[in-house]
Enzyme design. Sequence first.
Site, PDB file in Angstrom:
ATOM      1  N   GLY A  85       0.797  -1.214   0.000  1.00  0.00           N
ATOM      2  CA  GLY A  85       0.000   0.000   0.000  1.00  0.00           C
ATOM      3  C   GLY A  85       0.831   1.266   0.000  1.00  0.00           C
ATOM      4  O   GLY A  85       0.393   2.304  -0.488  1.00  0.00           O
ATOM      5  N   GLU A 143       1.688   1.832  -3.535  1.00  0.00           N
ATOM      6  CA  GLU A 143       0.466   2.289  -4.204  1.00  0.00           C
ATOM      7  C   GLU A 143       0.155   3.737  -3.866  1.00  0.00           C
ATOM      8  O   GLU A 143      -0.321   4.498  -4.725  1.00  0.00           O
ATOM      9  CB  GLU A 143      -0.697   1.372  -3.824  1.00  0.00           C
ATOM     10  CG  GLU A 143      -0.561  -0.011  -4.451  1.00  0.00           C
ATOM     11  CD  GLU A 143      -1.554  -1.016  -3.907  1.00  0.00           C
ATOM     12  OE1 GLU A 143      -2.211  -1.687  -4.716  1.00  0.00           O
ATOM     13  OE2 GLU A 143      -1.693  -1.123  -2.671  1.00  0.00           O
ATOM     14  N   GLU A 192       2.649  -8.237  -2.125  1.00  0.00           N
ATOM     15  CA  GLU A 192       1.401  -8.879  -1.685  1.00  0.00           C
ATOM     16  C   GLU A 192       1.328 -10.346  -2.077  1.00  0.00           C
ATOM     17  O   GLU A 192       0.702 -11.158  -1.375  1.00  0.00           O
ATOM     18  CB  GLU A 192       0.188  -8.132  -2.271  1.00  0.00           C
ATOM     19  CG  GLU A 192      -0.046  -6.747  -1.705  1.00  0.00           C
ATOM     20  CD  GLU A 192       0.658  -5.650  -2.484  1.00  0.00           C
ATOM     21  OE1 GLU A 192       0.286  -4.477  -2.320  1.00  0.00           O
ATOM     22  OE2 GLU A 192       1.591  -5.965  -3.276  1.00  0.00           O
TER      23      GLU A 192
END
Length: 260
Positions: free
Chosen positions: A111, A114, A134
Amino acid sequence: MSAYELLQMERDGAVAIVTIDRPEKRNALSAQVRAELIAVLDELRDDDGVRVLVITGAGDNSFVAGADIGEFAQRTPLEQRAAMTGRRVFDEVAAYPKPVLAMINGLALGGGCELALACDVRLAADTAKLGQPEINLGIIPGGGGTQRLPRVVGTGQAMRLILSGEIIGAAEALRIGLVDVVHPATELRERTLEFARGMAGKSPVALRMAKSAVRAAAEMPLSAGLQYETEAFITCFGSDDKREGVAAFLEKRTAEFTGR
């Protein structure tokens, strides 16, 4: 300084620096962190005194090391779907009308990568590490990684990082275009703020139109994107900033933009 529990917000002239402040958790993106990031974006959206935002992480080791895995470890698919509805911080950052810079001072994983991808420019310390690991948890990126990463680095490099879970250093990230600038870690803040201040001195109208037009390039066919650019260009012509910028150029002086 603004009062947030897991964020620090400070101002440097027309630049706002938002620091995710969970160093004991490597600044992991908990639900509260995400909510507070959206709240600070809302707070600064209509603040004419802020023209550029910088997002970073507390400490020297982590930008954002990923999602808070403990929060979703036991969720069912339906519970996870519910958690992913509503306003999402990655989309809020990408669609924000003002420029948003990622100052990547350490780990930017999952994240965190991201979040950096959602920003407009990524400036990294030479000690930073980035990746989408992930796959090692039996899941895939869920904050836009499968969509934004290919648009930034190309399909092949995105497949490489997402399918392998490989974590790469700043030099490799720069080589493939995952970050845009790399500075020595000791100079990252100073150099990033210098860059941000320069950007903040530009016309807020032009900054908004330019960001919108460049973002549109990822969403539209070329013909539609060119038309979008034309309309954004014409919109600038109706602004006081355009008149001031042209006058300043002809008069050989520094423009003083107002954002109108």
